[in-house]
Write an enzyme that holds these catalytic residues in place. Structure first.
Site, PDB file in Angstrom:
ATOM      1  N   ASP A  98       0.850  -1.195   0.000  1.00  0.00           N
ATOM      2  CA  ASP A  98       0.000   0.000   0.000  1.00  0.00           C
ATOM      3  C   ASP A  98       0.890   1.250   0.000  1.00  0.00           C
ATOM      4  O   ASP A  98       1.789   1.374   0.839  1.00  0.00           O
ATOM      5  CB  ASP A  98      -0.862  -0.050   1.279  1.00  0.00           C
ATOM      6  CG  ASP A  98      -1.985   0.961   1.283  1.00  0.00           C
ATOM      7  OD1 ASP A  98      -2.413   1.390   0.195  1.00  0.00           O
ATOM      8  OD2 ASP A  98      -2.459   1.308   2.395  1.00  0.00           O
ATOM      9  N   HIS A  99       0.657   2.151  -0.921  1.00  0.00           N
ATOM     10  CA  HIS A  99       1.397   3.428  -0.985  1.00  0.00           C
ATOM     11  C   HIS A  99       2.914   3.270  -1.063  1.00  0.00           C
ATOM     12  O   HIS A  99       3.646   3.921  -0.299  1.00  0.00           O
ATOM     13  CB  HIS A  99       1.029   4.330   0.204  1.00  0.00           C
ATOM     14  CG  HIS A  99      -0.384   4.823   0.149  1.00  0.00           C
ATOM     15  ND1 HIS A  99      -0.788   5.822  -0.691  1.00  0.00           N
ATOM     16  CD2 HIS A  99      -1.490   4.412   0.808  1.00  0.00           C
ATOM     17  CE1 HIS A  99      -2.092   6.020  -0.549  1.00  0.00           C
ATOM     18  NE2 HIS A  99      -2.547   5.167   0.359  1.00  0.00           N
ATOM     19  N   HIS A 194      -7.647  10.073   3.574  1.00  0.00           N
ATOM     20  CA  HIS A 194      -7.216   9.110   4.591  1.00  0.00           C
ATOM     21  C   HIS A 194      -7.573   9.562   6.006  1.00  0.00           C
ATOM     22  O   HIS A 194      -7.677  10.748   6.266  1.00  0.00           O
ATOM     23  CB  HIS A 194      -5.701   8.890   4.490  1.00  0.00           C
ATOM     24  CG  HIS A 194      -5.300   8.202   3.232  1.00  0.00           C
ATOM     25  ND1 HIS A 194      -4.637   8.836   2.200  1.00  0.00           N
ATOM     26  CD2 HIS A 194      -5.493   6.923   2.822  1.00  0.00           C
ATOM     27  CE1 HIS A 194      -4.448   7.971   1.220  1.00  0.00           C
ATOM     28  NE2 HIS A 194      -4.958   6.808   1.555  1.00  0.00           N
ATOM     29  N   GLY A 195      -7.738   8.582   6.900  1.00  0.00           N
ATOM     30  CA  GLY A 195      -7.908   8.884   8.320  1.00  0.00           C
ATOM     31  C   GLY A 195      -9.363   9.022   8.747  1.00  0.00           C
ATOM     32  O   GLY A 195     -10.291   8.718   7.985  1.00  0.00           O
ATOM     33  N   GLY A 238      -9.004   5.675   0.963  1.00  0.00           N
ATOM     34  CA  GLY A 238      -9.672   6.568   1.923  1.00  0.00           C
ATOM     35  C   GLY A 238     -11.164   6.323   2.021  1.00  0.00           C
ATOM     36  O   GLY A 238     -11.953   7.261   2.117  1.00  0.00           O
ATOM     37  N   ASN A 280     -10.178   0.584  -0.469  1.00  0.00           N
ATOM     38  CA  ASN A 280      -9.241   0.515   0.661  1.00  0.00           C
ATOM     39  C   ASN A 280      -9.899   0.968   1.960  1.00  0.00           C
ATOM     40  O   ASN A 280     -10.417   2.097   2.033  1.00  0.00           O
ATOM     41  CB  ASN A 280      -8.059   1.451   0.407  1.00  0.00           C
ATOM     42  CG  ASN A 280      -7.107   0.930  -0.633  1.00  0.00           C
ATOM     43  OD1 ASN A 280      -7.457   0.060  -1.423  1.00  0.00           O
ATOM     44  ND2 ASN A 280      -5.904   1.459  -0.639  1.00  0.00           N
ATOM     45  N   ILE A 281      -9.826   0.109   2.965  1.00  0.00           N
ATOM     46  CA  ILE A 281     -10.405   0.446   4.271  1.00  0.00           C
ATOM     47  C   ILE A 281      -9.410   0.073   5.365  1.00  0.00           C
ATOM     48  O   ILE A 281      -9.003  -1.084   5.482  1.00  0.00           O
ATOM     49  CB  ILE A 281     -11.751  -0.290   4.475  1.00  0.00           C
ATOM     50  CG1 ILE A 281     -12.769   0.210   3.438  1.00  0.00           C
ATOM     51  CG2 ILE A 281     -12.271  -0.078   5.906  1.00  0.00           C
ATOM     52  CD1 ILE A 281     -14.093  -0.513   3.432  1.00  0.00           C
ATOM     53  N   SER A 283      -9.001   2.781   8.429  1.00  0.00           N
ATOM     54  CA  SER A 283      -9.393   3.542   9.625  1.00  0.00           C
ATOM     55  C   SER A 283     -10.596   2.942  10.356  1.00  0.00           C
ATOM     56  O   SER A 283     -10.630   2.938  11.595  1.00  0.00           O
ATOM     57  CB  SER A 283      -9.705   4.996   9.251  1.00  0.00           C
ATOM     58  OG  SER A 283      -8.547   5.620   8.760  1.00  0.00           O
TER      59      SER A 283
HETATM   60  P1  13P Z   1      -9.043   4.987   5.303  1.00  0.00           P
HETATM   61  O1  13P Z   1      -8.159   5.838   6.160  1.00  0.00           O
HETATM   62  O2  13P Z   1     -10.250   5.739   4.863  1.00  0.00           O
HETATM   63  O3  13P Z   1      -9.402   3.696   5.930  1.00  0.00           O
HETATM   64  O4  13P Z   1      -8.226   4.655   3.952  1.00  0.00           O
HETATM   65  C1  13P Z   1      -7.293   3.609   3.931  1.00  0.00           C
HETATM   66  C2  13P Z   1      -6.443   3.613   2.708  1.00  0.00           C
HETATM   67  O5  13P Z   1      -6.697   4.292   1.737  1.00  0.00           O
HETATM   68  C3  13P Z   1      -5.278   2.729   2.712  1.00  0.00           C
HETATM   69  O6  13P Z   1      -4.500   2.887   1.583  1.00  0.00           O
HETATM   70  O1  G3H Z   2      -3.412   4.842   3.466  1.00  0.00           O
HETATM   71  C1  G3H Z   2      -2.795   4.556   4.467  1.00  0.00           C
HETATM   72  C2  G3H Z   2      -3.121   3.359   5.281  1.00  0.00           C
HETATM   73  O2  G3H Z   2      -4.241   3.574   6.076  1.00  0.00           O
HETATM   74  C3  G3H Z   2      -1.932   2.919   6.044  1.00  0.00           C
HETATM   75  O3  G3H Z   2      -1.648   3.816   7.068  1.00  0.00           O
HETATM   76  O4  G3H Z   2       0.758   4.400   6.838  1.00  0.00           O
HETATM   77  O5  G3H Z   2      -0.455   4.598   9.038  1.00  0.00           O
HETATM   78  O6  G3H Z   2       0.094   2.321   8.080  1.00  0.00           O
HETATM   79  P1  G3H Z   2      -0.205   3.786   7.803  1.00  0.00           P
HETATM   80 ZN    ZN Z   3      -4.548   4.888   0.790  1.00  0.00          ZN
END
Ligand code: 13P
Ligand code: G3H
Ligand code: ZN
Length: 335
Positions: A98-99, A194-195, A238, A280-281, A283
């Site tokens: 992820d990212h 995000h968040g 997000g 993507n979920i 939070s």
């Molecule tokens: P949330 O913070 O909305 O759960 O998004 C998570 C996300 O995009 C992880 O890549």
């Molecule tokens: O998009 C980000 C994900 O929620 C992962 O978050 O970098 O705090 O692990 P993190």
């Molecule tokens: Zn993300």
């Protein structure tokens, strides 16, 4: 070099093809520890949903990248044993970075058993984003690993994902990006972030109960994008809904979350029926887990066995993931 195929993972090709045809979205859930991983696998097996296990850079630092890889492998083995015991079909599981932000990180994941990687080049110029994404695609495809790129910037702050302002994806850029990079899926920015504080109170209206109602997602941008690249897999980051029930449990048990607003599940449900093939979920899981742990600490201050508070947290996660698969993403029964 460890091939993901040897570990038992699948890449996203087949998953997204089926999701596109079936008008649902594959869940992409983040994990950093054993309880989160157990909950994801249990919920997805029991709802018969395909799943993408997401590992962020923060997760690699927190849990150790080697341990995470073998936890992923352990998850596959656990899923197989439980499937047999429960008379269920085995589910397809992808291990996804992820990212990812550099070629080196993405290469390291390809080399160590990931079946899918994201290169988040959205903070770079369009040209640099194309160059970086293309470089990773060329390497990943040699190993049959699929790649997610991103165009447009999501706002929000987490460990390694920081942006103050969002920039919506420009539909006029997507065709060129996809064609030049040969990427397998594209994360877009249409108003999610995000968040747990996706919108400021000033951006929202309030209903009669004082609940913040966020502005709607930019579905018109999604539609424009679909027209430019018909049948191409779109990803929504997000996408947590930040349920008021979970925030209430946290705050009723000593927490201090303020002005938390997420994306209404109805909007994610609509998105999942479009070209959005992956959602993507993270939070929402953090919130339910924190709520369950805070409640135990509040109700039973003498408790000190981690299993007694992490167990209920895991149960809360299982319920949440099942709900998302069945009622939001439509991925239940699609394994
Ligand atoms: P949330 O913070 O909305 O759960 O998004 C998570 C996300 O995009 C992880 O890549
Ligand atoms: O998009 C980000 C994900 O929620 C992962 O978050 O970098 O705090 O692990 P993190
Ligand atoms: Zn993300």
């Amino acid at each position: 070099m460890t091939s993901y195929k040897k570990l038992g993972f699948v890449n996203t090709k087949e998953m997204f093809k089926k999701a596109m045809a079936g008008k649902y979205a594959v869940p992409a859930y983040n994990f950093n520890n054993m309880e989160q991983l157990q909950a994801i696998i249990t919920a997805c097996l029991e709802t018969q949903s395909p799943v993408m296990l997401q590992v962020s850079s923060g997760a690699r630092k927190y849990a150790d990248q080697t341990l995470l890889k073998y936890m992923g492998k352990g998850a596959i083995e656990m899923m197989k044993v439980h499937a047999k015991e429960k008379g269920l079909k085995e589910i397809p599981i992808a291990l996804h970075l992820d990212h990812g932000d550099t070629f080196e990180l993405c290469k390291d994941c390809v080399d160590s058993g990931f079946s899918s990687v994201m290169i988040d080049g959205s903070h770079h110029s369009f040209e640099k984003n194309i160059e970086l994404t293309k470089q990773i695609v060329e390497y990943a495809h040699q190993h049959d690993v699929t790649v997610e790129g991103e165009l447009g910037v999501l706002a929000g702050i987490e460990d390694d994902v920081v942006a103050e302002k969002s920039t919506y994806t420009k539909p006029e850029e997507v065709f060129e990006f996809v064609e030049k990079t040969n990427v397998d899926s594209l994360a877009i920015s249409i108003g999610t972030s995000h968040g747990a504080n996706k919108f400021t109170p000033a951006q929202c209206t309030q209903n009669e109960d004082g609940i913040f109602i966020p502005p709607p997602l930019k579905f018109e941008i999604l539609e424009e994008i679909e027209k430019k690249i018909p049948g191409f897999a779109i990803v929504l980051h997000g996408s947590s809904s930040v349920p008021i029930e979970a925030v209430k449990i946290i705050n009723d048990n000593g927490g201090a979350l303020k002005d938390s607003v997420g994306i209404p599940e109805e909007e994610i449900r609509n998105a999942a029926q479009s070209a959005v093939c992956k959602v993507n979920i993270d939070s929402d899981g953090r919130l339910w887990m924190t709520g369950a742990i805070r409640k135990i600490f509040n109700d039973k201050p003498a408790e000190f066995d981690p299993r007694k508070y992490l167990g209920p947290a895991r149960d809360a996660l299982i319920e949440m993931y099942k709900h998302k698969n069945k009622n939001v993403l439509g991925s239940a029964g699609q394994a």
